[in-house]
Enzyme design. Structure first.
Site, PDB file in Angstrom:
ATOM      1  N   TRP A 187      21.831  -2.029  69.738  1.00 35.86           N
ATOM      2  CA  TRP A 187      21.037  -2.386  68.558  1.00 35.86           C
ATOM      3  C   TRP A 187      20.243  -3.637  68.898  1.00 35.86           C
ATOM      4  O   TRP A 187      20.800  -4.608  69.398  1.00 35.86           O
ATOM      5  CB  TRP A 187      21.922  -2.662  67.332  1.00 35.86           C
ATOM      6  CG  TRP A 187      21.123  -3.293  66.230  1.00 35.86           C
ATOM      7  CD1 TRP A 187      20.206  -2.663  65.443  1.00 35.86           C
ATOM      8  CD2 TRP A 187      21.118  -4.674  65.840  1.00 35.86           C
ATOM      9  NE1 TRP A 187      19.631  -3.560  64.579  1.00 35.86           N
ATOM     10  CE2 TRP A 187      20.169  -4.805  64.795  1.00 35.86           C
ATOM     11  CE3 TRP A 187      21.818  -5.804  66.272  1.00 35.86           C
ATOM     12  CZ2 TRP A 187      19.904  -6.027  64.179  1.00 35.86           C
ATOM     13  CZ3 TRP A 187      21.552  -7.021  65.653  1.00 35.86           C
ATOM     14  CH2 TRP A 187      20.597  -7.122  64.616  1.00 35.86           C
ATOM     15  N   GLU A 226      21.114   2.379  67.651  1.00 38.65           N
ATOM     16  CA  GLU A 226      21.295   2.102  66.213  1.00 38.65           C
ATOM     17  C   GLU A 226      20.000   1.638  65.560  1.00 38.65           C
ATOM     18  O   GLU A 226      19.396   0.643  65.965  1.00 38.65           O
ATOM     19  CB  GLU A 226      22.368   1.019  66.050  1.00 38.65           C
ATOM     20  CG  GLU A 226      22.643   0.626  64.595  1.00 38.65           C
ATOM     21  CD  GLU A 226      23.677  -0.480  64.462  1.00 38.65           C
ATOM     22  OE1 GLU A 226      24.111  -1.047  65.497  1.00 38.65           O
ATOM     23  OE2 GLU A 226      24.041  -0.796  63.313  1.00 38.65           O
ATOM     24  N   LYS A 228      17.675   0.596  61.978  1.00 38.27           N
ATOM     25  CA  LYS A 228      17.856  -0.285  60.834  1.00 38.27           C
ATOM     26  C   LYS A 228      16.606  -0.236  59.972  1.00 38.27           C
ATOM     27  O   LYS A 228      15.525   0.094  60.449  1.00 38.27           O
ATOM     28  CB  LYS A 228      18.089  -1.699  61.367  1.00 38.27           C
ATOM     29  CG  LYS A 228      18.463  -2.713  60.324  1.00 38.27           C
ATOM     30  CD  LYS A 228      19.052  -3.958  60.962  1.00 38.27           C
ATOM     31  CE  LYS A 228      19.395  -4.955  59.873  1.00 38.27           C
ATOM     32  NZ  LYS A 228      20.192  -6.070  60.365  1.00 38.27           N
ATOM     33  N   ASP A 259      24.680   3.230  60.882  1.00 27.72           N
ATOM     34  CA  ASP A 259      25.277   2.096  60.188  1.00 27.72           C
ATOM     35  C   ASP A 259      25.007   2.330  58.704  1.00 27.72           C
ATOM     36  O   ASP A 259      23.847   2.465  58.289  1.00 27.72           O
ATOM     37  CB  ASP A 259      24.647   0.790  60.663  1.00 27.72           C
ATOM     38  CG  ASP A 259      25.297  -0.437  60.037  1.00 27.72           C
ATOM     39  OD1 ASP A 259      25.447  -0.463  58.795  1.00 27.72           O
ATOM     40  OD2 ASP A 259      25.635  -1.378  60.770  1.00 27.72           O
ATOM     41  N   HIS A 262      22.243   0.532  56.842  1.00 27.11           N
ATOM     42  CA  HIS A 262      20.905   0.488  57.423  1.00 27.11           C
ATOM     43  C   HIS A 262      19.934   1.514  56.863  1.00 27.11           C
ATOM     44  O   HIS A 262      19.026   1.966  57.548  1.00 27.11           O
ATOM     45  CB  HIS A 262      20.996   0.653  58.943  1.00 27.11           C
ATOM     46  CG  HIS A 262      21.568  -0.560  59.606  1.00 27.11           C
ATOM     47  ND1 HIS A 262      21.525  -0.770  60.955  1.00 27.11           N
ATOM     48  CD2 HIS A 262      22.180  -1.648  59.088  1.00 27.11           C
ATOM     49  CE1 HIS A 262      22.100  -1.921  61.249  1.00 27.11           C
ATOM     50  NE2 HIS A 262      22.517  -2.469  60.132  1.00 27.11           N
ATOM     51  N   HIS A 286      28.834   2.992  62.104  1.00 32.21           N
ATOM     52  CA  HIS A 286      29.157   1.617  61.756  1.00 32.21           C
ATOM     53  C   HIS A 286      29.426   1.650  60.263  1.00 32.21           C
ATOM     54  O   HIS A 286      28.494   1.595  59.460  1.00 32.21           O
ATOM     55  CB  HIS A 286      27.991   0.672  62.063  1.00 32.21           C
ATOM     56  CG  HIS A 286      27.970   0.190  63.466  1.00 32.21           C
ATOM     57  ND1 HIS A 286      27.106  -0.773  63.934  1.00 32.21           N
ATOM     58  CD2 HIS A 286      28.753   0.520  64.526  1.00 32.21           C
ATOM     59  CE1 HIS A 286      27.351  -0.997  65.212  1.00 32.21           C
ATOM     60  NE2 HIS A 286      28.328  -0.231  65.598  1.00 32.21           N
ATOM     61  N   ASP A 294      21.674  -4.872  53.328  1.00 26.94           N
ATOM     62  CA  ASP A 294      22.602  -4.738  54.451  1.00 26.94           C
ATOM     63  C   ASP A 294      23.512  -5.962  54.519  1.00 26.94           C
ATOM     64  O   ASP A 294      23.491  -6.726  55.470  1.00 26.94           O
ATOM     65  CB  ASP A 294      21.776  -4.600  55.742  1.00 26.94           C
ATOM     66  CG  ASP A 294      22.635  -4.418  56.973  1.00 26.94           C
ATOM     67  OD1 ASP A 294      23.749  -3.881  56.839  1.00 26.94           O
ATOM     68  OD2 ASP A 294      22.190  -4.797  58.068  1.00 26.94           O
ATOM     69  N   ASP A 296      26.738  -6.233  54.716  1.00 35.79           N
ATOM     70  CA  ASP A 296      27.950  -6.154  55.532  1.00 35.79           C
ATOM     71  C   ASP A 296      29.196  -6.620  54.801  1.00 35.79           C
ATOM     72  O   ASP A 296      30.023  -7.344  55.346  1.00 35.79           O
ATOM     73  CB  ASP A 296      27.753  -6.915  56.851  1.00 35.79           C
ATOM     74  CG  ASP A 296      26.754  -6.230  57.762  1.00 35.79           C
ATOM     75  OD1 ASP A 296      27.030  -5.105  58.201  1.00 35.79           O
ATOM     76  OD2 ASP A 296      25.674  -6.817  58.022  1.00 35.79           O
ATOM     77  N   ASP A 326      31.664  -2.008  60.840  1.00 37.34           N
ATOM     78  CA  ASP A 326      30.717  -3.109  61.064  1.00 37.34           C
ATOM     79  C   ASP A 326      30.485  -3.880  59.771  1.00 37.34           C
ATOM     80  O   ASP A 326      29.619  -3.530  58.982  1.00 37.34           O
ATOM     81  CB  ASP A 326      29.388  -2.571  61.623  1.00 37.34           C
ATOM     82  CG  ASP A 326      28.408  -3.695  61.958  1.00 37.34           C
ATOM     83  OD1 ASP A 326      28.842  -4.865  61.979  1.00 37.34           O
ATOM     84  OD2 ASP A 326      27.221  -3.409  62.207  1.00 37.34           O
TER      85      ASP A 326
HETATM   86  C1  RNT Z   1      23.024  -5.322  62.641  1.00 39.85           C
HETATM   87  C2  RNT Z   1      23.720  -4.151  63.201  1.00 39.85           C
HETATM   88  C3  RNT Z   1      24.614  -4.422  64.366  1.00 39.85           C
HETATM   89  C4  RNT Z   1      25.430  -5.686  64.200  1.00 39.85           C
HETATM   90  C5  RNT Z   1      26.494  -5.867  65.246  1.00 39.85           C
HETATM   91  C6  RNT Z   1      27.016  -7.252  65.266  1.00 39.85           C
HETATM   92  O1  RNT Z   1      22.351  -5.049  61.498  1.00 39.85           O
HETATM   93  O2  RNT Z   1      24.438  -3.512  62.208  1.00 39.85           O
HETATM   94  O3  RNT Z   1      25.398  -3.315  64.615  1.00 39.85           O
HETATM   95  O4  RNT Z   1      26.025  -5.747  62.954  1.00 39.85           O
HETATM   96  O5  RNT Z   1      26.047  -5.429  66.448  1.00 39.85           O
HETATM   97 ZN    ZN Z   2      25.765  -1.960  62.802  1.00 39.64          ZN
END
Ligand code: RNT
Ligand code: ZN
Length: 419
Positions: A187, A226, A228, A259, A262, A286, A294, A296, A326
């Site tokens: 990513w 990955e 986003k 993810d 994302h 993720h 996003d 997290d 993630d």
């Molecule tokens: C970031 C991505 C990525 C990170 C990690 C730390 O938006 O989700 O995967 O969260 O690599």
């Molecule tokens: Zn991620």
């Protein structure tokens, strides 16, 4: 009555109720044993890593909160991960980022990383029965800027190409040592805060960089890419968008990483599974919890996650998916965050496996729409939790909320003492 007795009794009844709708709970318990999460190492220390020259977190991602007790070095991080896994049933993998190498006090720039910097991790993984996955790290570095692998400045782009190539050799060494492919995620945050008139140009550069990076085929690692929607400070344009990586993965036979934070907030990630699996070999997840963006947040047993896991099972694709987590919440006990998120993902899988799919499919084939909807609704309140509790019991981890005081104890004895 002792808790163990309750769990066994409840399970017995649950097994009968599920049998009545054609579901074998013993089979589900056996399958859950083979369901391995890839725990993200970066939850324990707010994505800081162990570079001697470490800078602030950048790349459009952010941890918020300042809860005391984050892991400050490799030993603390390892101890915290082991603590967390002692409350998570089953056996799991560990997902490392390049900045978590064992650099032993040396400045090792990103274009200098080698498998030797991860030898102690391989050893540690072997000792604790944890297989390793890996990630290249393009953020938190003086050369990160807004563009890495898509940077028109040749020297910066080459720096990141070199980094990512080297990361693949690290992943290959890990995969070989553990005799199981190491999944390496790529990513990069590349993007632009404001309108760009060169959308195509950066994407051409990224595509070319990826082709250079993936020029060598390895036997013991697998690549995933990955996408986003946007990063903080990079809101208007993301080079590695969803369309970009679907095209890339499909044309190059590479895995795509989904993810769950994302995508646009109302987009269903679950619905992507059955399309992507027709065109890419495997998927990496993720699993996260986006709150409005996003963010997290810690994964919970919410509808999007339940839907995602159900779709994987309905596609009969459990073995074509890698289950990374993630999230990085710095506002609560970090070990608790690991445990809550991991157990939530496992609960979602338990429920997905308990779906009376054969009957539902029969209803659908017969055009029995009411019956299908009714059973889907009733299935939500079948005693799935009795099966989950049983899984915890036979796995030798706390049943239900019993892990809360244990994590509180570790906090008062260990993490709260970290300054
Ligand atoms: C970031 C991505 C990525 C990170 C990690 C730390 O938006 O989700 O995967 O969260 O690599
Ligand atoms: Zn991620």
């Amino acid at each position: 009555m002792k808790k163990e007795e309750w769990v066994r009794k409840a399970y017995e009844i649950a097994a009968e109720r599920y049998a009545a709708v054609g579901v074998d709970t013993e089979k589900v318990l056996a399958t859950m044993k083979d369901f391995h999460l890839s725990l993200h190492c970066w939850q324990a220390d707010d994505v800081a890593g162990f570079e001697v020259q470490a800078g602030a977190l950048s790349g459009g991602i952010q941890t918020t909160g300042n809860y005391p007790g984050r892991a400050r070095d490799i030993d603390e991080l390892r101890a915290d991960i082991l603590k967390a896994t002692s409350y998570i049933p089953g056996t799991h993998r560990l997902n490392l980022h390049e900045i978590y190498g064992d650099f032993k006090g040396e400045v090792v720039d990103r274009d200098q990383v080698e498998p030797k910097h991860f030898e102690s991790w391989v050893q540690w993984g072997r000792e604790h029965g944890m297989k390793l996955d890996f990630n290249s790290t393009s953020f938190s570095h003086p050369k990160s800027g807004d563009l890495t692998l898509s940077n028109p400045d040749q020297s910066i782009r080459d720096f990141w190409i070199e980094h990512t190539k080297r990361c693949r050799t690290v992943a290959e060494a890990m995969g070989k040592a553990q005799d199981d492919p190491c999944i390496m995620n790529l990513w990069v945050h590349d993007g632009s805060k404001d309108i760009t008139v060169n959308r195509l140009k950066y994407r051409e550069l990224l595509k070319d960089s990826l082709d250079q990076i993936f020029a060598i085929d390895y036997a013991h690692m697998k690549d995933c890419v990955e996408s986003k929607v946007f990063g903080i400070g990079l809101e208007s344009y993301t080079v590695g968008s969803n369309d970009f990586y679907i095209g890339y993965g499909a044309s190059r036979g590479k895995m795509v990483t989904l993810d769950t934070g994302h995508f646009h907030p109302t987009e269903s990630v679950a619905d992507k599974v059955s399309s992507l699996l027709l065109y890419v070999p495997e998927l990496m997840l993720h699993v996260s919890r986006p709150v409005r963006w996003d963010s997290d947040h810690v994964t919970i047993m919410d509808d999007p996650t339940l839907d995602l896991f159900s779709e994987i099972i309905r596609c009969d694709a459990m073995d074509r998916v890698h289950y990374g987590l993630d999230y990085f919440d710095a506002s609560i006990n970090r070990i608790g965050a690991y445990v809550v998120g991991s157990r939530a993902a496992q609960k979602c899988m338990t429920r997905a496996l308990l779906e009376p799919i054969a009957t539902l499919r029969r209803y659908e084939a017969n055009g029995q729409g009411f019956e299908r909807l009714a059973l889907l609704e009733e299935a939500k309140s079948l005693p799935w939790n009795a099966v989950w509790d049983m899984f915890c019991l036979v796995s030798g981890v706390p049943v239900g909320e019993d892990f809360i005081p244990e994590i509180e104890k570790y906090e008062s004895e260990v993490t709260s003492k970290r300054r």
